[in-house]
Each structure stands twice: as structure tokens, then as C-alpha cells.
Design a protein around this motif. Structure first.
Motif, mmCIF file in Angstrom:
data_model
loop_
_atom_site.group_PDB
_atom_site.id
_atom_site.type_symbol
_atom_site.label_atom_id
_atom_site.label_comp_id
_atom_site.label_asym_id
_atom_site.label_seq_id
_atom_site.Cartn_x
_atom_site.Cartn_y
_atom_site.Cartn_z
ATOM 1 N N ASP A 1 0.844 -1.196 0.000
ATOM 2 C CA ASP A 1 0.000 0.000 0.000
ATOM 3 C C ASP A 1 0.875 1.240 0.000
ATOM 4 O OD1 ASP A 1 -2.758 1.315 0.659
ATOM 5 O OD2 ASP A 1 -1.411 2.086 2.193
ATOM 6 N N SER A 2 0.585 2.186 -0.899
ATOM 7 C CA SER A 2 1.401 3.398 -1.012
ATOM 8 C C SER A 2 1.340 4.270 0.233
ATOM 9 C CB SER A 2 0.969 4.215 -2.238
ATOM 10 O OG SER A 2 1.480 3.676 -3.419
ATOM 11 N N GLU A 3 0.183 4.322 0.894
ATOM 12 C CA GLU A 3 0.067 5.148 2.099
ATOM 13 C C GLU A 3 0.946 4.600 3.215
ATOM 14 O OE1 GLU A 3 -3.551 7.743 3.946
ATOM 15 O OE2 GLU A 3 -3.924 5.605 3.658
ATOM 16 N N ALA A 4 0.987 3.271 3.355
ATOM 17 C CA ALA A 4 1.869 2.657 4.347
ATOM 18 C C ALA A 4 3.328 2.903 3.976
ATOM 19 C CB ALA A 4 1.585 1.162 4.445
ATOM 20 N N ASP A 5 3.630 2.854 2.698
ATOM 21 C CA ASP A 5 4.984 3.138 2.219
ATOM 22 C C ASP A 5 5.398 4.551 2.616
ATOM 23 O OD1 ASP A 5 7.228 3.800 0.489
ATOM 24 O OD2 ASP A 5 6.714 2.016 -0.660
ATOM 25 N N CYS A 6 4.508 5.519 2.399
ATOM 26 C CA CYS A 6 4.794 6.907 2.766
ATOM 27 C C CYS A 6 5.012 7.047 4.274
ATOM 28 C CB CYS A 6 3.652 7.816 2.320
ATOM 29 S SG CYS A 6 3.592 8.147 0.550
ATOM 30 N N ALA A 7 4.181 6.363 5.054
ATOM 31 C CA ALA A 7 4.305 6.448 6.512
ATOM 32 C C ALA A 7 5.644 5.901 6.979
ATOM 33 C CB ALA A 7 3.153 5.692 7.171
ATOM 34 N N ALA A 8 6.114 4.826 6.344
ATOM 35 C CA ALA A 8 7.416 4.271 6.702
ATOM 36 C C ALA A 8 8.545 5.213 6.286
ATOM 37 C CB ALA A 8 7.597 2.900 6.050
ATOM 38 N N ALA A 9 8.427 5.784 5.084
ATOM 39 C CA ALA A 9 9.452 6.723 4.618
ATOM 40 C C ALA A 9 9.506 7.960 5.502
ATOM 41 C CB ALA A 9 9.184 7.112 3.168
ATOM 42 N N ALA A 10 8.349 8.409 5.995
ATOM 43 C CA ALA A 10 8.295 9.589 6.862
ATOM 44 C C ALA A 10 9.025 9.355 8.180
ATOM 45 C CB ALA A 10 6.846 9.986 7.121
ATOM 46 N N GLN A 11 9.204 8.087 8.559
ATOM 47 C CA GLN A 11 9.959 7.759 9.776
ATOM 48 C C GLN A 11 11.465 7.707 9.530
ATOM 49 O OE1 GLN A 11 8.282 4.445 12.181
ATOM 50 N NE2 GLN A 11 6.621 4.411 10.660
ATOM 51 N N GLY A 12 11.883 7.995 8.300
ATOM 52 C CA GLY A 12 13.304 7.979 7.989
ATOM 53 C C GLY A 12 13.864 6.604 7.730
ATOM 54 N N LEU A 13 13.007 5.662 7.344
ATOM 55 C CA LEU A 13 13.434 4.273 7.195
ATOM 56 C C LEU A 13 13.976 3.943 5.817
ATOM 57 C CD1 LEU A 13 10.510 2.537 9.131
ATOM 58 C CD2 LEU A 13 12.741 3.296 9.990
#
Length: 307
Positions: free
Chosen positions: A225-237
Motif C-alpha cells: 500500500d502506497s500510504e503505508a509506504d509513505c508512513a514508513a518513509a516519513a519515519q526515515g526508514l
């Protein structure tokens, strides 16, 4: 009218190969559907189906009858749907499929205005990132991208489907600079796994000059899911590759930044799909026209472009 109902039971049963599934879609019992088809067979004097405990298949006579009545039946049904409206306005249940995050962010906010215009329409909206069987599952329309176009289904383009590379400011500050696509090979990727195949696709990057480069970002983790992807990227992962519509709220809030902003993935178009009919039901025509109008008025096609 009894014969019309029997023909409807026959056509739907032939489409799905099951009295039980046809009954579910018609809001009837399997026994009622089977009895209705049996009455039609008695009236015609031929057997339309070969029945067994495991399968339901058309006889040669059934195949011939389906070819003769199928398109005519759909035309009559659509004419009835157009006339069966409240005060001359489109009416009825509108069954639509759309991507989960895309629908919530960009289609649901249009619902209030749509219902103000068409108060006799009852939305039945399904949120799923997988392609649905538009005709077989009884959907009036679907919104999505990258779908195969089955026979009997048409598509109206809403916007391009671009994917972009994104990362948090913290990640970019703490890792090697990225100035060209080759630099991505040294970074951690948050990639999307296809809901349809379960696999991570190989992507090709395109720039504003229509030059191409393979995406060499290695998967540190995968999401469906792209939204989950964005949320993970927003954590600096890591660096995510996500669809532009889903990235917009994160980019506008500053939670994410585009990486290599001159580069993107061209993934075709986001379109609205519906069954091809000479006489489209009024509720479906109203929805299709409304969505196309709103995308134009709100400039969504421009917002969704990565160029």
C-alpha cells in the motif's frame, strides 16, 4: 414480467456458472433461481443447463439462447434502470470500486456534492487496491490504474498515473547525496508489492526530457500500500516509490520530500471504468460525468502529474 425475471435468472446464472452466486447477486435464494430457470426451460421446451453437484454448464441450446437474448436483455434492463428514477432523476444503488487511500483522499470528499445533485442515488462504494471483475461482480463503475481492460468494459482517462521517489528530510541529511539515478543503488528502498501478483515490479525511471534509467533501489522492506509506504518513509526508514496522489499530503505537509524530482515512473493512467452499453444506466452516467467534471474543475490531473 415473469418471463423477464426468468431470463434475468438465466443470464446471470450463465455469467457466473452457479445458481447460488446468481442468487446472491439478485438477492434471491438459489432455489428460487433454479425454479425460475426451470420454468423458462419448460416454456421453451429445451434444457438450457447441464446440472451436476459441482458444476453448471450451458447446453448447446443454452449457448444459442444466451447469444440471442444477452445483449437485448442488457439493453432492456438499462432502459428500465433509466426510467426507474425519482422525479426523472437518476436513482438506485451505485456500486463502485476504488483504491483504498485514493478513494478516501480524493473521491469520498466529492460525495456530499454528488448526493446534493442526485439524492435518489444510494452509494455502495468498495475500497480495494485490487482489480475487480466489473461485470461479473455487478459493479457499476471502478476507478483505478494499471488494469487490464476486459471485453465489454470501457475506460475514460482521468489523469496520468505517476510514481515518485520520496524520503524524509532526516533520511536525506544522514545518508549519501542523491544527484542521479545511479546513486539510488547505495540506499535503502521501501518498495511496493503488487496486490495482484504478490511480486515487486521492476520499474524504469523517466525524466522530464523523456530519458530513461533503470531503478536500482534495493528493497529494504516491501509494502502492499502506497500510504503505508509513505508512513514508513516519513519515519526515515528509507526511500519510497509511491503513487503521486498518495504522496501529495505528505509532500504538502513537509513530512516527505521528492528524491530526484526530475525523475518519475510512468505507470499509465488512472481511469474510470464502466460496462460498455449503448444505453448506460442513468445512475452510472451521472457518476461518470460527475467524476470527470470534478477532476477537471479541481485541477486534479495537474496535481497528480509528477512532471
Amino acid at each position: 414480467m415473469e418471463t423477464f425475471s426468468s431470463i434475468e435468472c438465466f443470464v446471470r446464472s450463465a455469467e457466473v456458472g452457479s445458481f447460488a452466486e446468481a442468487a446472491r447477486r439478485l438477492s434471491l435464494t438459489p432455489a428460487a433461481v433454479g425454479k425460475s430457470v426451470a420454468k423458462l426451460e419448460a416454456r421453451l421446451g429445451v434444457r438450457l443447463f447441464q446440472r451436476s453437484t459441482r458444476s453448471l454448464t450451458l447446453t448447446e441450446a443454452g449457448q444459442l439462447f444466451l447469444r440471442e437474448v444477452g445483449s437485448s436483455f442488457n439493453t432492456i434492463q438499462n432502459a428500465v434502470a433509466n426510467l426507474a428514477s425519482a422525479g426523472g432523476q437518476p436513482a438506485g444503488t451505485l456500486k463502485v470500486s476504488m483504491g483504498t487511500a485514493f478513494g478516501r483522499l480524493f473521491v469520498v470528499p466529492l460525495l456530499g456534492e454528488f448526493l446534493r445533485r442526485y439524492p435518489a442515488i444510494n452509494p455502495d462504494w468498495h475500497f480495494d487496491n485490487r482489480q475487480v471483475d466489473l461485470i461479473g461482480q455487478g459493479f457499476d463503475a471502478a476507478i483505478g490504474g494499471g488494469f487490464e481492460l476486459p471485453q465489454g468494459v470501457v475506460a475514460r482517462k482521468l489523469t496520468v498515473a505517476h510514481r515518485v521517489l520520496v524520503a524524509s528530510e532526516g533520511y536525506l541529511q544522514n545518508h549519501a547525496a542523491i544527484t542521479e539515478p545511479q546513486d539510488l543503488a547505495h540506499h535503502q528502498g521501501i518498495l511496493i508489492r503488487s496486490p495482484q501478483t504478490g511480486r515487486v515490479r521492476s520499474w524504469q525511471l523517466t525524466n522530464r526530457n523523456r530519458e530513461h534509467s533503470p531503478l536500482m533501489l534495493k528493497a529494504r522492506m516491501t509494502m502492499s500500500d502506497s500510504e503505508a509506504d509513505c508512513a514508513a518513509a516519513a519515519q526515515g526508514l528509507g526511500i519510497g516509490l509511491v503513487s503521486m496522489p498518495i504522496a501529495i499530503p505528505f509532500l504538502e505537509s513537509g513530512g516527505l520530500q521528492r528524491v530526484l524530482p526530475d525523475w518519475y515512473v510512468d505507470d499509465g493512467n488512472i481511469s474510470i471504468y464502466y460496462a460498455e452499453h449503448k444505453l448506460l444506466p442513468g445512475k452510472t452516467r451521472a457518476f461518470v460525468d460527475f467524476i470527470i467534471e470534478q477532476f477537471a474543475e479541481q485541477g486534479l490531473a495537474q496535481r497528480f502529474s509528477a512532471v
